[in-house]
Design a protein around this motif. Structure first.
Motif, PDB file in Angstrom:
ATOM      1  N   GLN A 192       0.815  -1.212   0.000  1.00 38.29           N
ATOM      2  CA  GLN A 192       0.000   0.000   0.000  1.00 38.29           C
ATOM      3  C   GLN A 192       0.854   1.269   0.000  1.00 38.29           C
ATOM      4  N   ASN A 193       0.232   2.343  -0.461  1.00 38.89           N
ATOM      5  CA  ASN A 193       0.862   3.657  -0.456  1.00 38.89           C
ATOM      6  C   ASN A 193      -0.040   4.605   0.327  1.00 38.89           C
ATOM      7  N   LEU A 194       0.423   5.037   1.478  1.00 37.05           N
ATOM      8  CA  LEU A 194      -0.339   5.948   2.324  1.00 37.05           C
ATOM      9  C   LEU A 194       0.178   7.368   2.128  1.00 37.05           C
ATOM     10  N   VAL A 195      -0.694   8.253   1.662  1.00 33.28           N
ATOM     11  CA  VAL A 195      -0.302   9.657   1.473  1.00 33.28           C
ATOM     12  C   VAL A 195      -0.508  10.403   2.788  1.00 33.28           C
ATOM     13  N   VAL A 196       0.552  11.013   3.279  1.00 33.79           N
ATOM     14  CA  VAL A 196       0.526  11.708   4.554  1.00 33.79           C
ATOM     15  C   VAL A 196       0.828  13.178   4.285  1.00 33.79           C
ATOM     16  N   ASP A 197      -0.226  13.945   3.995  1.00 37.06           N
ATOM     17  CA  ASP A 197      -0.024  15.360   3.667  1.00 37.06           C
ATOM     18  C   ASP A 197      -1.189  16.221   4.146  1.00 37.06           C
ATOM     19  N   GLY A 198      -1.869  15.762   5.189  1.00 33.94           N
ATOM     20  CA  GLY A 198      -2.977  16.532   5.726  1.00 33.94           C
ATOM     21  C   GLY A 198      -4.216  16.548   4.851  1.00 33.94           C
ATOM     22  N   GLY A 199      -4.275  15.630   3.882  1.00 30.02           N
ATOM     23  CA  GLY A 199      -5.448  15.549   3.021  1.00 30.02           C
ATOM     24  C   GLY A 199      -5.361  16.363   1.746  1.00 30.02           C
TER      25      GLY A 199
END
Length: 268
Positions: free
Chosen positions: A257-264
């Protein structure tokens, strides 16, 4: 009538608490890497702080956690150097590295105004980024794999970028290399899952602030904050906490998986 024989399900994957893990953080002495190293150390893990040139920063960080932190120099683009690093880490800590965080970044400055557009892009820049992202990840994986297989447990986390989903700045070389690393994340997860090894990626946006983002104009940070649901630019500490999740027992059933962590900012 033919009958299909179902493959027997395996028992649940093994999960080690963070405090029982031995973690290699590449580029772990400064910038985001230092925050990731500190996050694991805060949770009681043993941490190998890999560095290329930041010897003083690595030594100082290791000195903050005697007995649980080890600073080791290696160019992660060099397979033999990485093999030597893993052997030294195993000798020092008395067991294999269980967790690899591929964070090291080739020399790069996040300043969109200074980046080459398509007509000025050179393969040398592309190659540099592929060497530092994809080749380095392959080297650390292959060096750590025997120990992980011996334990029946492994956690591999690649650091990516939300520019793959939202390429608003012409960081062609950097973004292409991270996209290749995302593909490798997915194929490795399929290959290594039967060994109890998970492979995931965390993709950040611009972080406020690291060495790499220091050249970013303040107006860019303000623009990102204004367009993020949380009205806030993600900090290195916040990103590092998300890295802990993929290494933790709570993520034991998550791989590829690739989790984007940028506050949405970017919806993945």
């Amino acid at each position: 009538m033919s009958h299909t024989t179902a493959t027997p399900s395996r028992p649940a994957a093994r999960a080690l608490p963070l405090a029982e893990q031995t973690v290699l953080v590449t580029g772990g002495a400064r910038g985001l890497g230092a925050h990731i190293s500190r996050a694991f150390l805060r949770e009681g893990a043993k941490v190998v702080i890999n560095y290329l040139e930041s010897s003083e920063a690595a030594a100082a960080l290791a000195a903050e956690h005697p007995g649980r932190a080890l600073a080791l120099q290696a160019d992660v683009r060099d397979a033999q150097a990485v093999q030597d690093l893993l052997r030294e880490a195993e000798r020092h800590f008395g067991g294999p590295v269980t967790t690899v965080i591929n964070n090291a970044l080739p020399n790069f400055s996040f300043n969109g105004d200074a980046r080459p557009h398509a007509d000025a892009l050179r393969w040398q820049s592309m190659s540099q980024q592929f060497e530092g992202s994809v080749r380095a990840a392959l080297n650390t994986l292959q060096a750590a794999l025997p120990g992980m297989r011996q334990l029946g447990f492994g956690r591999i986390v690649h650091i990516g970028t939300n520019l793959v989903q939202n390429p608003v700045v012409p960081y062609h070389d950097y973004t292409a290399a991270k996209a290749a690393l995302l593909a490798l994340t997915r194929t490795l997860s399929q290959d290594l899952g039967p060994d109890g090894i998970t492979v995931n990626m965390l993709s950040g946006g611009l972080l406020r602030t690291t060495d790499a983002s220091a050249a970013t104009p303040e107006a860019v940070f303000d623009f990102i904050a204004a367009n993020t649901p949380l009205r806030h630019v993600t900090t290195p500490d916040e990103f590092a906490d998300a890295v802990l999740f993929f290494a933790s027992p709570w993520a034991r059933a998550i791989t590829g998986q690739n989790l984007v962590v940028d506050g949405g900012l970017v919806k993945n």
